[in-house]
Design a protein around this motif. Sequence first.
Motif, short mmCIF file in Angstrom:
data_model
loop_
_atom_site.label_atom_id
_atom_site.label_comp_id
_atom_site.label_asym_id
_atom_site.label_seq_id
_atom_site.Cartn_x
_atom_site.Cartn_y
_atom_site.Cartn_z
N SER A 174 139.93 -4.47 -15.59
CA SER A 174 139.03 -4.54 -16.75
C SER A 174 139.73 -3.93 -17.95
N GLY A 175 139.06 -4.00 -19.10
CA GLY A 175 139.57 -3.38 -20.32
C GLY A 175 140.88 -3.96 -20.78
N ALA A 176 141.72 -3.10 -21.38
CA ALA A 176 143.00 -3.54 -21.94
C ALA A 176 143.90 -4.14 -20.87
N ARG A 177 143.86 -3.57 -19.67
CA ARG A 177 144.69 -4.09 -18.58
C ARG A 177 144.30 -5.53 -18.25
N HIS A 178 143.02 -5.82 -18.19
CA HIS A 178 142.56 -7.17 -17.88
C HIS A 178 142.98 -8.15 -18.97
N ARG A 179 142.79 -7.76 -20.22
CA ARG A 179 143.16 -8.65 -21.33
C ARG A 179 144.66 -8.92 -21.33
N ARG A 180 145.45 -7.88 -21.10
CA ARG A 180 146.91 -8.02 -21.09
C ARG A 180 147.36 -8.95 -19.97
N ASP A 181 146.82 -8.72 -18.75
CA ASP A 181 147.25 -9.53 -17.61
C ASP A 181 146.75 -10.97 -17.73
N ARG A 182 145.55 -11.14 -18.23
CA ARG A 182 145.01 -12.50 -18.38
C ARG A 182 145.86 -13.30 -19.37
N LYS A 183 146.26 -12.67 -20.45
CA LYS A 183 147.11 -13.35 -21.44
C LYS A 183 148.46 -13.70 -20.82
N LEU A 184 149.01 -12.78 -20.04
CA LEU A 184 150.31 -13.01 -19.41
C LEU A 184 150.25 -14.14 -18.39
N LEU A 185 149.13 -14.24 -17.66
CA LEU A 185 149.02 -15.21 -16.57
C LEU A 185 148.45 -16.55 -17.01
N ALA A 186 148.05 -16.68 -18.26
CA ALA A 186 147.43 -17.92 -18.71
C ALA A 186 148.35 -19.14 -18.65
N PRO A 187 149.64 -19.05 -19.02
CA PRO A 187 150.48 -20.26 -19.06
C PRO A 187 150.53 -21.07 -17.78
N PRO A 188 150.63 -20.47 -16.57
CA PRO A 188 150.68 -21.31 -15.37
C PRO A 188 149.42 -22.13 -15.13
#
Length: 467
Positions: free
Chosen positions: A89-103
């Motif tokens: 959740s929080g900043a970690r969730h936003r960061r990881d979701r952005k990183l994992l979006a391209p695949p």
Amino acid sequence: MSTLPPGPARLGLIDTLRSAIGSAAPVLRRLAAQHGDPFRVGSFNGPMILTGNPEAIRAVYTADPETFEPFAVDISEPIFGRTSVVVTSGARHRRDRKLLAPPFAPAAARSYAAVVAEVSREAASQWRSGKEFSMLETAQSIALDVVVRVVFGVEGEARVRAVRAAVLGLIESLSPMILIMPALRRSFGGFGPWARMRRASAALDALMTAEIRARRASGEERSDVLGLMLKARYEGGEELSEREILDQLRALLFAGHETTAVTLVWAFYWLHREPETLSRLLAEIDALGGDPAPEKLLGLPYLEAVCQETLRIAPPVVSVGRVPKKPFTLLGYTIPAGEPIIPSPLLLHGRADLYPEPERFRPSRFLERDFSPFEYIPFGGGSRRCLGATLAMVEIKIALGVLLREHRLRLASKTPVAHVQRGITMGPSGDVPMILEGRRVPSRSSAPPSEMKMDLERQSDVNGRGR
């Protein structure tokens, strides 16, 4: 006057058993009719708020993501780990979701179409004309091989077999008791469900860790999901750790295997109970001409509508909630901090005001109007909408289109199949046995897909007016 939604302090034993073993839908719909929507109900894990009200769901999905924590993180840890995007959740969730979006972007997901078609044909090669087979086993085989090849990116027959066996071992080792009773998460001298699951998890982790290290050592760039994860970098330039990648892969396995498989099964079931719907879909597929490229199936509007209606009438995931960090206002009620709010597709997708004749399988409703993200939620919504939704739809559409185009099938039994709880997901109450009647020769049509679509829609309008 209470600021909490009305509802029972707790469910009775019969309702609890019905919800846990069968389907919660009748219970939830009765409670909504008695108490209104949203309503509050006691459970083993404390009180929770359930809603199928589009305005309540809008309030939850459009709120600042920092308002909530994900629901039941401790319960789901054996499935999703501690670092996957499903539970952070929080900043970690936003960061990881952005990183994992391209695949999982549409272009990337479409690029996997040929692999899904190949996997689907391999699974169907086990069918024998005139013989009964389990559609559930077929769909699970397809979904599993897509995970191994498209998500994990494993190649080579021996390697695929080894990883497939390890994945199956982990799936089969997961006991619902581990989720329901965290006290059972002890080794007990190497015996019991927790020890069995830990061994299976370690076996898969070992294989995938070797894959990750071999790829990093070779510097090879691949277009599978794992390859894109290895290539991804945070803004500071750092890469995902092995543990983070393993957790993300596990989350994708559990979130995308059974859910996709049961949706595919339901699509075959409903289409073969509704021959007019099946005929309309086959006409659309045949209009593509001889031996179309698999990705051409992705542009078929009625095929899309069939998949959407399948997910509406039989959603596989029904308990994804949000836990407010502080009191949250919901349609005039004040929900206390820590009390989960569950947007329920079982309630929402069964609303007659949104979906007339909600128990009827009628894909054309998705061609007649658009539904908002607060009226249709098979993949959840808001900032936590399922990251793999596009890939799941690609997989279901390609597998369904390829298998229907090339095979004539029928249900082995006319007995209705119920939508019931299956571990952490919902699915059919049985294996959905079907019979292969033979190879299918697609009918030839000179009408291009766009004209076929308009003709079919005109026919649907006429039929609709005649009811």
